[in-house]
Each structure stands twice: as C-alpha cells, then as structure tokens.
Design a protein around this motif. Structure first.
Motif, PDB file in Angstrom:
ATOM      1  N   GLN A   1      48.836 -24.394  47.715  1.00 17.51           N
ATOM      2  CA  GLN A   1      47.259 -24.178  48.140  1.00 17.51           C
ATOM      3  C   GLN A   1      47.208 -22.939  48.607  1.00 17.51           C
ATOM      4  OE1 GLN A   1      46.184 -27.508  50.672  1.00 17.51           O
ATOM      5  NE2 GLN A   1      45.462 -28.675  48.871  1.00 17.51           N
ATOM      6  N   SER A   2      47.823 -22.434  49.531  1.00 11.84           N
ATOM      7  CA  SER A   2      47.781 -21.104  50.197  1.00 11.84           C
ATOM      8  C   SER A   2      48.138 -19.988  49.099  1.00 11.84           C
ATOM      9  CB  SER A   2      48.648 -20.911  51.364  1.00 11.84           C
ATOM     10  OG  SER A   2      48.355 -21.654  52.468  1.00 11.84           O
ATOM     11  N   ILE A   3      49.233 -20.064  48.238  1.00  6.36           N
ATOM     12  CA  ILE A   3      49.726 -19.211  47.366  1.00  6.36           C
ATOM     13  C   ILE A   3      48.431 -19.270  46.172  1.00  6.36           C
ATOM     14  CG2 ILE A   3      51.263 -18.628  45.496  1.00  6.36           C
ATOM     15  CD1 ILE A   3      53.675 -20.008  47.577  1.00  6.36           C
ATOM     16  N   GLY A   4      48.115 -20.239  46.017  1.00  7.12           N
ATOM     17  CA  GLY A   4      46.856 -20.240  44.889  1.00  7.12           C
ATOM     18  C   GLY A   4      45.711 -19.438  45.232  1.00  7.12           C
ATOM     19  N   LYS A   5      45.385 -19.596  46.390  1.00  5.74           N
ATOM     20  CA  LYS A   5      44.238 -18.897  47.145  1.00  5.74           C
ATOM     21  C   LYS A   5      44.641 -17.206  47.117  1.00  5.74           C
ATOM     22  CE  LYS A   5      44.067 -20.760  51.134  1.00  5.74           C
ATOM     23  NZ  LYS A   5      43.239 -20.979  52.470  1.00  5.74           N
ATOM     24  N   PHE A   6      45.702 -16.994  47.428  1.00  8.62           N
ATOM     25  CA  PHE A   6      46.221 -15.696  47.552  1.00  8.62           C
ATOM     26  C   PHE A   6      46.286 -14.862  46.118  1.00  8.62           C
ATOM     27  CE2 PHE A   6      49.725 -12.479  46.957  1.00  8.62           C
ATOM     28  CZ  PHE A   6      49.414 -11.744  48.120  1.00  8.62           C
ATOM     29  N   ILE A   7      46.823 -15.554  44.985  1.00  7.88           N
ATOM     30  CA  ILE A   7      46.746 -14.811  43.880  1.00  7.88           C
ATOM     31  C   ILE A   7      45.439 -14.957  43.147  1.00  7.88           C
ATOM     32  CG2 ILE A   7      47.594 -15.478  41.217  1.00  7.88           C
ATOM     33  CD1 ILE A   7      50.111 -16.810  42.504  1.00  7.88           C
TER      34      ILE A   7
END
Length: 296
Positions: A286-292
């Motif tokens: 979820q965090s990596i998705g938000k970041f990208i």
C-alpha cells in the motif's frame, strides 16, 4: 565521513549501479540509516527513494552528517509511533510523507518447552534474548537481578541467550547459554515465566514480538520510549525506570500466574493483528503504491 566509510559496508559497484539505473526503477527502498549502503546510495536516487530508518535515540544519529540524509527520501516508513516521533522531532521531517509498518516474525514449527528444560536442565526462570552488551542495558539488568535475589527469597533464575561482549557475573542464578538454535530460543521463551528487555535503545523490539507470540509477558526498560509504547499498546508488558520499579513489577508478575497468562494472551493477539507477514506485506504494498502514484 571517514567513520561512515569504515562503518561499511561500502560497495562501489552498488553505488555505480544505482547511478546508472536510477530511471529504470519506480522506487528504491533503503533499510536502516546507519550504514554505507543507505548513506551513500540513497542520495543518488533520492527522488525515487523510500527510507526505513530503524532509528532511535543513540549516539551516532547526532552526527551532523545525518542531517541531510533524512531529508533526501520522498517517503519514510517507520517501525513504531515512537520512532516516527523521534525522527520528526530530531530532523523536522514532518512534511515528508510517511507510514508506520513494522516487521513480521518467523516462528519454527513444534516449539517444545519441555525439550528445552531437559536439554539445559533449567526451570523456573526469566529470560533475556539478544546480544549481552552494556549498551543493551545488560549491566544494569545484572545489578538489578542480583540485588533482587539478595533482597528476596525468590528461587527465580535469569537465563541469557546470545553472544556475550561483556563479562557475565559468575552467579549460580544467572545462566548464560550463548547462541542457540531458533528452536531452542522459542522453546526457552515458552518455558520461561516472562521475558526481560533492559535495552534503552530500540526502534522496534522483535524479541518482544517473539515473546508475545509465545504468550509470555514482558518486563521492559521504561526509559526506552519504544519498549514502553509496545508494552502499552499490547497490554502485554510492564516497564521499570529504576530498581524499585523493577523489583515491584517482577514481584507482581512472578506472584500472579493468572496475570502473566492474561498478558501473554493479549500479547499474542496484538502480534497476530499487527505483525504477521501477510499484514506487513500488505502495508508495504500500500505504501509503495501510494509512493509511485504520487510520483506519477
């Protein structure tokens, strides 16, 4: 800077790879602020970097070389609320997006406390797991435990697991086992009355999670905000800030098995709800998705 290079691990090929491939990846994730891979590598890809700092209130973090490092990533992923509060206060990183994730634990099958007791010939004990080091609070633990034994008629022993980098007192009630297998580690935790954690410096204590997985309560150093926070959120540990509190908390826990059992059950529930790998993986994705998505 010379100290940082000696701290290591320094890898010229890794840094060269990061420089040459910075546009070939959506994100680079750097673990721990303290080592060369992060210190020299993260700034090379800062606009695509996430940092998992594993930071706590220790001497190196006050070196001026780290001031810029914590502003280089575009997202910071913390292990605990207390770590987030410390880093935000120390480096004024409140404007950098962040999440609190943590980590999972790996538990072997067939944990057998009776096999541990038979193998090492020890019963009725509290346990410490980790490097036996003065910086981990072990000298204070030894002083407190020896004093506790001298002031009470308790038959309790203190079992130690881990490499000793300081002298361990020669005392019949202190039992150092050195390195043990994961099977023996968990068997020892499950055979113990409780786990004691004296470290003043932590960003997340994995051994607390391991103890709670084994339904064992914890007695922790309350001068460490992270340990205190973990115990408070889980309702599965007590904490001490001086000898008198150590004595009273240890007495309370050793006298009341029903309290130990209740706290242990609460600890296991806390770990299952927050620190199994499936949950941790979901949080990372979820965090990596938000970041990208934010970069695009």
């Amino acid at each position: 800077m010379e100290w940082m290079k000696l701290q290591g691990p320094y890898s010229g090929p890794l840094l060269e790879f990061l420089s040459e491939n910075r546009t070939n990846y959506d994100a680079f994730i750097f673990f721990t602020y303290l080592y060369c891979t992060t210190f020299f590598g993260l700034p090379l890809v800062g606009d695509r970097a996430l940092l998992v700092p594993a930071a706590h209130d220790e001497l190196p973090i006050y070196l001026s070389i780290f001031e810029g490092l914590f502003h280089a990533p575009r997202m910071i992923l913390y292990n605990t609320e207390e770590e987030q509060q410390f880093v935000t206060s120390k480096f004024h990183t409140g404007a950098i997006p962040s999440d609190i994730i943590g980590t999972g634990i790996d538990v072997p099958e067939g944990i057998d406390p009776s096999a541990f007791e038979q193998k090492y010939g020890v019963r009725n004990f509290i346990i410490y797991v980790g490097r036996i080091d003065e910086s981990k609070g072990c000298k204070e633990l030894f002083d407190y435990f020896i004093r506790y034994k001298s002031e009470t008629d308790s038959p309790i022993k203190l079992v130690l697991m881990g490499k000793a980098v300081m002298d361990v007192p020669e005392n019949p009630d202190i039992v150092p086992l050195g390195f043990v297998s994961d099977q023996d580690k968990y068997g020892g935790i499950l055979a113990s009355e409780l786990l004691v954690m004296p470290s003043p410096f932590e960003s997340l204590s994995i051994v607390l999670l391991e103890a709670w997985h084994c339904t064992r309560p914890v007695l922790a150093n309350g001068n460490c905000a992270v340990l205190k926070g973990q115990c408070s959120r889980s309702n599965a540990g007590l904490w001490y800030r001086n000898y008198d509190e150590f004595k009273e908390c240890l007495d309370l826990l050793l006298r009341h098995k029903e309290l130990r059992d209740l706290m242990g059950k609460q600890g296991k529930k806390f770990v299952e709800a927050n620190y199994n790998w499936e949950i941790v993986e979901k949080k990372y994705l979820q965090s990596i998705g938000k970041f990208i998505a934010s970069r695009r």
